[in-house]
Design a protein around this motif. Structure first.
Motif, PDB file in Angstrom:
ATOM      1  N   PHE A 191      56.612  61.753  89.574  1.00 60.95           N
ATOM      2  CA  PHE A 191      56.371  61.019  88.413  1.00 60.95           C
ATOM      3  C   PHE A 191      55.721  59.838  88.425  1.00 60.95           C
ATOM      4  CE2 PHE A 191      58.503  57.660  85.809  1.00 60.95           C
ATOM      5  CZ  PHE A 191      58.413  58.209  84.662  1.00 60.95           C
ATOM      6  N   ALA A 192      55.097  58.883  88.737  1.00 62.74           N
ATOM      7  CA  ALA A 192      54.419  57.483  89.305  1.00 62.74           C
ATOM      8  C   ALA A 192      53.443  58.210  89.069  1.00 62.74           C
ATOM      9  CB  ALA A 192      54.497  56.592  89.905  1.00 62.74           C
ATOM     10  N   ILE A 209      58.885  54.448  96.793  1.00 61.31           N
ATOM     11  CA  ILE A 209      58.082  55.334  97.409  1.00 61.31           C
ATOM     12  C   ILE A 209      57.455  55.749  95.800  1.00 61.31           C
ATOM     13  CG2 ILE A 209      57.526  57.916  97.590  1.00 61.31           C
ATOM     14  CD1 ILE A 209      59.335  57.540 100.210  1.00 61.31           C
ATOM     15  N   GLY A 210      58.548  56.239  94.873  1.00 66.05           N
ATOM     16  CA  GLY A 210      57.831  55.869  93.560  1.00 66.05           C
ATOM     17  C   GLY A 210      56.749  54.775  93.084  1.00 66.05           C
ATOM     18  N   ALA A 211      57.368  53.377  93.508  1.00 66.28           N
ATOM     19  CA  ALA A 211      57.149  52.480  92.447  1.00 66.28           C
ATOM     20  C   ALA A 211      55.500  52.165  93.960  1.00 66.28           C
ATOM     21  CB  ALA A 211      57.174  51.268  93.031  1.00 66.28           C
ATOM     22  N   ALA A 239      65.268  50.781  99.038  1.00 70.98           N
ATOM     23  CA  ALA A 239      64.885  51.898  98.652  1.00 70.98           C
ATOM     24  C   ALA A 239      64.615  52.059  97.368  1.00 70.98           C
ATOM     25  CB  ALA A 239      65.981  53.019  98.765  1.00 70.98           C
ATOM     26  N   PHE A 240      64.579  51.009  96.706  1.00 70.06           N
ATOM     27  CA  PHE A 240      63.815  50.795  95.272  1.00 70.06           C
ATOM     28  C   PHE A 240      63.274  50.086  95.144  1.00 70.06           C
ATOM     29  CE2 PHE A 240      67.150  53.874  95.304  1.00 70.06           C
ATOM     30  CZ  PHE A 240      66.591  55.239  94.058  1.00 70.06           C
ATOM     31  N   VAL A 241      62.670  49.305  94.183  1.00 71.27           N
ATOM     32  CA  VAL A 241      62.316  47.863  93.740  1.00 71.27           C
ATOM     33  C   VAL A 241      63.219  46.925  93.582  1.00 71.27           C
ATOM     34  CG1 VAL A 241      61.026  46.409  91.594  1.00 71.27           C
ATOM     35  CG2 VAL A 241      60.111  48.871  92.431  1.00 71.27           C
ATOM     36  N   ALA A 280      60.212  63.688  97.121  1.00 70.21           N
ATOM     37  CA  ALA A 280      60.668  62.894  96.312  1.00 70.21           C
ATOM     38  C   ALA A 280      59.980  62.672  95.025  1.00 70.21           C
ATOM     39  CB  ALA A 280      60.820  60.948  96.547  1.00 70.21           C
ATOM     40  N   GLN A 281      61.386  62.533  93.655  1.00 67.40           N
ATOM     41  CA  GLN A 281      60.451  63.054  92.733  1.00 67.40           C
ATOM     42  C   GLN A 281      59.519  62.118  91.718  1.00 67.40           C
ATOM     43  OE1 GLN A 281      58.830  65.514  90.599  1.00 67.40           O
ATOM     44  NE2 GLN A 281      58.843  65.078  88.730  1.00 67.40           N
TER      45      GLN A 281
END
Ligand code: MRU
Length: 355
Positions: free
Chosen positions: A100-101, A56-58, A164-166, A95-96
């Motif tokens: 942040f991103a 989600i951040g990416a 769930a990540f890159v 989701a932090q």
């Protein structure tokens, strides 16, 4: 990580488009979707095409880069950027990594003067953050792998693997690292009602990598811990407060209580981008409430290959659907980060974030 033997990342940028794995179809189908503009990227986050804190951040970082790519030059630019930023911020609340991103991309673009320079800076920073996410998760794997004894069974909740990540994942990174180092490790994946990330995503990605995995009903974890069939619990986190309280998928708190009652170690794995010092403790972490339909129906693919949903509660009955819970720091054995395993307390967190 590998899909049918081929290396993939979960999400990446391709020119002005964002490309990502359509997670709602897994494990039934593997498709890459193309998100042509920031509105499509925001919608993909909101509707869980992309899910899991790091991914989600990416996505948010790439989406914010798309905002600058789409922004008009001259009058209207700042209003357009603000609108895009707010749209992406409003997609999911817990989701932090998302917040942040967005702030990182904005700061990078703000340091440039002209719009073309802003675009270059925003895209470069979004790619850097995605690379840093994959790298951090690889390090989490290296730090966490020694916690897994040869022959151990690890229990996990939700999906905190590479999808769930890159790449690599947080909770599953130590499992992948241990497996690749030749240790025998197996995983019990909580099904994770209502969206079944454990049954759908965790079981799928572990199988792709050749790690033995069994799906269990969420309610089975306590019994299996009590009977000595689990040696270690590792989950991810969506946001970690300054005192070490950690928000993760609903049901995580109960697993931590069961682990405590059975004398088992309970670790949370997360990159530093998941920590939020603005939250003094877990009570300050916003918890997403999702549609009641996710609880009232189950969704899947039938034996004939058709996707459908089936109601499991009586007509007319309503449901509550908080998507996350908070595990208090005192139930957490340690936090596995890309800078090492730290104690879940204010001093240790402040120190690692200041490094
Ligand atoms: O499917 P989501 O985005 O609602 O689920 C979030 C998660 O993937 C989990 O809470 C996960 O364990 C956090 S670590 C990526």
């Amino acid at each position: 990580m590998k899909v049918n033997g081929r290396d993939y990342r979960t999400i990446w940028m391709d020119g002005p488009c964002v490309k990502t794995i359509e997670q709602r179809l897994i494990p039934h189908a593997f498709e890459i979707v193309t998100l042509a503009d920031y509105a499509q990227t925001a919608e993909a986050i909101k509707t869980m095409v992309v899910r899991g804190a790091g991914a989600i951040g990416a996505a948010a970082g790439f989406g914010m880069a798309q905002v600058y790519l789409q922004a008009p030059d001259g009058a209207g630019r700042d209003a357009f950027v603000e609108e895009g930023y707010q749209t992406l911020r409003a997609t999911r609340p817990t989701a932090q990594d998302l917040f942040f991103a967005l702030d990182e991309i904005r700061a990078a673009a703000d340091s440039a003067r002209t719009l073309p320079e802003m675009r270059t800076a925003a895209v470069a920073r979004a790619n850097e953050l995605a690379d840093a996410n994959a790298q951090a998760c690889r390090r989490i794997g290296e730090f966490g792998a020694p916690l897994i004894a040869d022959g151990a069974t690890v229990l996990t909740h939700c999906n905190a693997g590479w999808l769930a990540f890159v790449d690599w994942g947080s909770a599953l990174a130590p499992v992948y690292a241990a497996h690749r180092a030749g240790k025998k490790v197996r995983v019990l994946a909580d099904e994770t009602r209502p969206r079944c990330q454990g049954a759908n995503l965790t079981a799928w990605e572990l199988s792709q990598e050749g790690v033995p995995v069994e799906v269990i009903a969420d309610n089975a974890a306590g019994l299996l811990m009590r009977r000595g069939q689990v040696q270690l619990v590792i989950t991810g986190a969506d946001r970690i407060a300054a005192n070490g309280d950690a928000a993760n998928k609903i049901g995580t708190y109960e697993k931590a209580l069961c682990a405590k009652a059975s004398g088992l170690p309970f670790y949370i794995a997360a990159p530093l981008s998941t920590f939020d010092l603005k939250c003094p403790n877990g009570d300050a972490i916003p918890i997403e409430e999702r549609s009641a339909d996710e609880v009232l129906y189950v969704y899947g693919r039938d034996d004939a290959g058709a996707f459908s949903r089936v109601r499991v509660a009586p007509q007319g009955v309503s449901a509550r659907n908080p998507a996350f819970d908070v595990t208090p720091a005192e139930l957490i054995t340690g936090l596995i980060t890309e800078k090492g395993i730290i104690a879940p307390n204010r001093a240790a967190i402040a120190k690692v974030l200041a490094k």
